[in-house]
Design a protein around this motif. Structure first.
Motif, PDB file in Angstrom:
ATOM      1  N   ARG A 115      47.508  14.600  37.573  1.00  9.73           N
ATOM      2  CA  ARG A 115      48.384  15.770  37.545  1.00  9.73           C
ATOM      3  C   ARG A 115      47.616  16.967  38.096  1.00  9.73           C
ATOM      4  NH1 ARG A 115      51.148  17.253  32.063  1.00  9.73           N
ATOM      5  NH2 ARG A 115      52.703  15.791  32.797  1.00  9.73           N
ATOM      6  N   THR A 116      48.215  17.668  39.043  1.00 10.45           N
ATOM      7  CA  THR A 116      47.617  18.877  39.604  1.00 10.45           C
ATOM      8  C   THR A 116      48.547  20.044  39.322  1.00 10.45           C
ATOM      9  OG1 THR A 116      48.688  18.649  41.761  1.00 10.45           O
ATOM     10  CG2 THR A 116      46.582  17.494  41.454  1.00 10.45           C
ATOM     11  N   TRP A 117      48.099  21.230  39.679  1.00  7.84           N
ATOM     12  CA  TRP A 117      48.936  22.420  39.449  1.00  7.84           C
ATOM     13  C   TRP A 117      50.227  22.349  40.257  1.00  7.84           C
ATOM     14  CZ3 TRP A 117      48.062  25.105  35.359  1.00  7.84           C
ATOM     15  CH2 TRP A 117      46.779  25.257  34.878  1.00  7.84           C
ATOM     16  N   SER A 118      50.187  21.695  41.405  1.00  8.23           N
ATOM     17  CA  SER A 118      51.374  21.646  42.260  1.00  8.23           C
ATOM     18  C   SER A 118      52.170  20.350  42.121  1.00  8.23           C
ATOM     19  CB  SER A 118      50.958  21.841  43.718  1.00  8.23           C
ATOM     20  OG  SER A 118      50.071  20.829  44.108  1.00  8.23           O
ATOM     21  N   GLY A 119      51.830  19.506  41.167  1.00  2.67           N
ATOM     22  CA  GLY A 119      52.561  18.259  40.957  1.00  2.67           C
ATOM     23  C   GLY A 119      51.604  17.095  40.763  1.00  2.67           C
ATOM     24  N   TRP A 120      52.064  15.904  41.110  1.00  2.00           N
ATOM     25  CA  TRP A 120      51.258  14.700  40.934  1.00  2.00           C
ATOM     26  C   TRP A 120      50.614  14.304  42.248  1.00  2.00           C
ATOM     27  CZ3 TRP A 120      50.229  12.178  36.419  1.00  2.00           C
ATOM     28  CH2 TRP A 120      50.960  12.596  35.307  1.00  2.00           C
ATOM     29  N   ALA A 121      49.378  13.828  42.173  1.00  2.00           N
ATOM     30  CA  ALA A 121      48.686  13.257  43.325  1.00  2.00           C
ATOM     31  C   ALA A 121      48.385  11.796  42.979  1.00  2.00           C
ATOM     32  CB  ALA A 121      47.401  14.014  43.622  1.00  2.00           C
ATOM     33  N   TYR A 122      48.609  10.913  43.928  1.00  2.00           N
ATOM     34  CA  TYR A 122      48.403   9.484  43.724  1.00  2.00           C
ATOM     35  C   TYR A 122      47.311   9.008  44.675  1.00  2.00           C
ATOM     36  CZ  TYR A 122      52.858  10.025  41.424  1.00  2.00           C
ATOM     37  OH  TYR A 122      53.866  10.453  40.601  1.00  2.00           O
ATOM     38  N   GLY A 123      46.432   8.166  44.178  1.00  2.00           N
ATOM     39  CA  GLY A 123      45.347   7.654  44.997  1.00  2.00           C
ATOM     40  C   GLY A 123      45.295   6.141  44.936  1.00  2.00           C
ATOM     41  N   ALA A 124      44.981   5.527  46.067  1.00  2.00           N
ATOM     42  CA  ALA A 124      44.783   4.074  46.146  1.00  2.00           C
ATOM     43  C   ALA A 124      43.390   3.840  46.707  1.00  2.00           C
ATOM     44  CB  ALA A 124      45.833   3.434  47.041  1.00  2.00           C
ATOM     45  N   PHE A 125      42.656   2.884  46.126  1.00  2.00           N
ATOM     46  CA  PHE A 125      41.278   2.624  46.502  1.00  2.00           C
ATOM     47  C   PHE A 125      41.069   1.137  46.696  1.00  2.00           C
ATOM     48  CE2 PHE A 125      41.643   6.227  43.698  1.00  2.00           C
ATOM     49  CZ  PHE A 125      40.979   7.218  44.394  1.00  2.00           C
ATOM     50  N   VAL A 126      40.262   0.770  47.682  1.00  2.00           N
ATOM     51  CA  VAL A 126      39.859  -0.613  47.913  1.00  2.00           C
ATOM     52  C   VAL A 126      38.340  -0.643  47.791  1.00  2.00           C
ATOM     53  CG1 VAL A 126      39.854  -2.554  49.511  1.00  2.00           C
ATOM     54  CG2 VAL A 126      41.804  -0.993  49.455  1.00  2.00           C
ATOM     55  N   LEU A 127      37.845  -1.519  46.922  1.00  2.00           N
ATOM     56  CA  LEU A 127      36.422  -1.581  46.603  1.00  2.00           C
ATOM     57  C   LEU A 127      35.839  -2.923  47.020  1.00  2.00           C
ATOM     58  CD1 LEU A 127      34.115  -0.123  44.769  1.00  2.00           C
ATOM     59  CD2 LEU A 127      34.858  -1.782  43.076  1.00  2.00           C
ATOM     60  N   ASN A 128      34.695  -2.897  47.714  1.00  2.00           N
ATOM     61  CA  ASN A 128      33.952  -4.112  48.039  1.00  2.00           C
ATOM     62  C   ASN A 128      33.147  -4.475  46.798  1.00  2.00           C
ATOM     63  OD1 ASN A 128      32.165  -6.071  48.926  1.00  2.00           O
ATOM     64  ND2 ASN A 128      31.766  -5.046  50.877  1.00  2.00           N
ATOM     65  N   VAL A 129      33.435  -5.611  46.179  1.00  2.00           N
ATOM     66  CA  VAL A 129      32.804  -5.984  44.912  1.00  2.00           C
ATOM     67  C   VAL A 129      31.300  -6.204  45.084  1.00  2.00           C
ATOM     68  CG1 VAL A 129      32.735  -7.754  43.103  1.00  2.00           C
ATOM     69  CG2 VAL A 129      34.923  -6.908  43.947  1.00  2.00           C
ATOM     70  N   PHE A 130      30.883  -6.780  46.211  1.00  2.00           N
ATOM     71  CA  PHE A 130      29.463  -7.083  46.424  1.00  2.00           C
ATOM     72  C   PHE A 130      28.614  -5.821  46.401  1.00  2.00           C
ATOM     73  CE2 PHE A 130      25.809  -7.679  49.262  1.00  2.00           C
ATOM     74  CZ  PHE A 130      25.189  -8.745  48.637  1.00  2.00           C
ATOM     75  N   SER A 131      29.022  -4.807  47.151  1.00  2.00           N
ATOM     76  CA  SER A 131      28.210  -3.590  47.257  1.00  2.00           C
ATOM     77  C   SER A 131      28.638  -2.496  46.284  1.00  2.00           C
ATOM     78  CB  SER A 131      28.279  -3.042  48.686  1.00  2.00           C
ATOM     79  OG  SER A 131      29.612  -2.673  49.004  1.00  2.00           O
TER      80      SER A 131
END
Length: 105
Positions: free
Chosen positions: A64-80
Motif C-alpha cells: 500500500r502506498t500513499w497513491s494506492g496499491w503497488a504490485y510486484g512480481a519477482f523471479v528468483l534463481n534458486v542456485f544463486s
C-alpha cells in the motif's frame, strides 16, 4: 524516550503513524476449483539446487502506498539467490508476472 514523547514529537513535525485498515483480498478462488495436494508441485518442496539456471521460483506481493496499491512480481534463481527478473505495476493482471519472466529470460 517514552511513547508520549514520541507521539508529541510526531505531532509537532506533522507525522502520522501507519493506519491499519482491513486487509485487501487480491485472490478469490472458486469454491469448486480443484486444489492439488500439498507437495504435489514439480519441485516437491525441495528448493536446493546444485546447478545454475535449473530452478527459478516466482512470487508476487502488494504494497500500500500513499497513491494506492503497488504490485510486484519477482523471479528468483534458486542456485544463486539472485532476482533475475522483476516487474512493478498498479494492477495484478497476468501481464505482471509474465513481464517479470520476460525480463528474466
Amino acid at each position: 524516550m517514552g511513547c508520549c514523547t514520541v507521539g508529541w514529537l510526531m505531532r509537532e513535525l506533522g507525522l502520522e503513524g501507519v493506519i491499519h485498515g482491513q486487509r485487501r483480498r487480491t485472490t478469490v478462488p472458486a469454491p469448486s476449483a480443484p486444489r492439488p495436494p500439498n507437495g504435489s508441485c514439480r519441485v516437491g518442496r525441495d528448493f536446493a539446487d546444485s546447478w545454475p539456471d535449473q530452478l527459478w521460483v516466482a512470487d508476487m506481493t502488494n504494497v500500500r502506498t500513499w497513491s494506492g496499491w503497488a504490485y510486484g512480481a519477482f523471479v528468483l534463481n534458486v542456485f544463486s539467490g539472485v532476482i533475475v527478473g522483476w516487474q512493478v505495476a498498479s494492477h495484478m493482471r497476468t501481464e505482471l508476472p509474465l513481464g517479470a519472466m520476460g525480463i528474466a529470460l
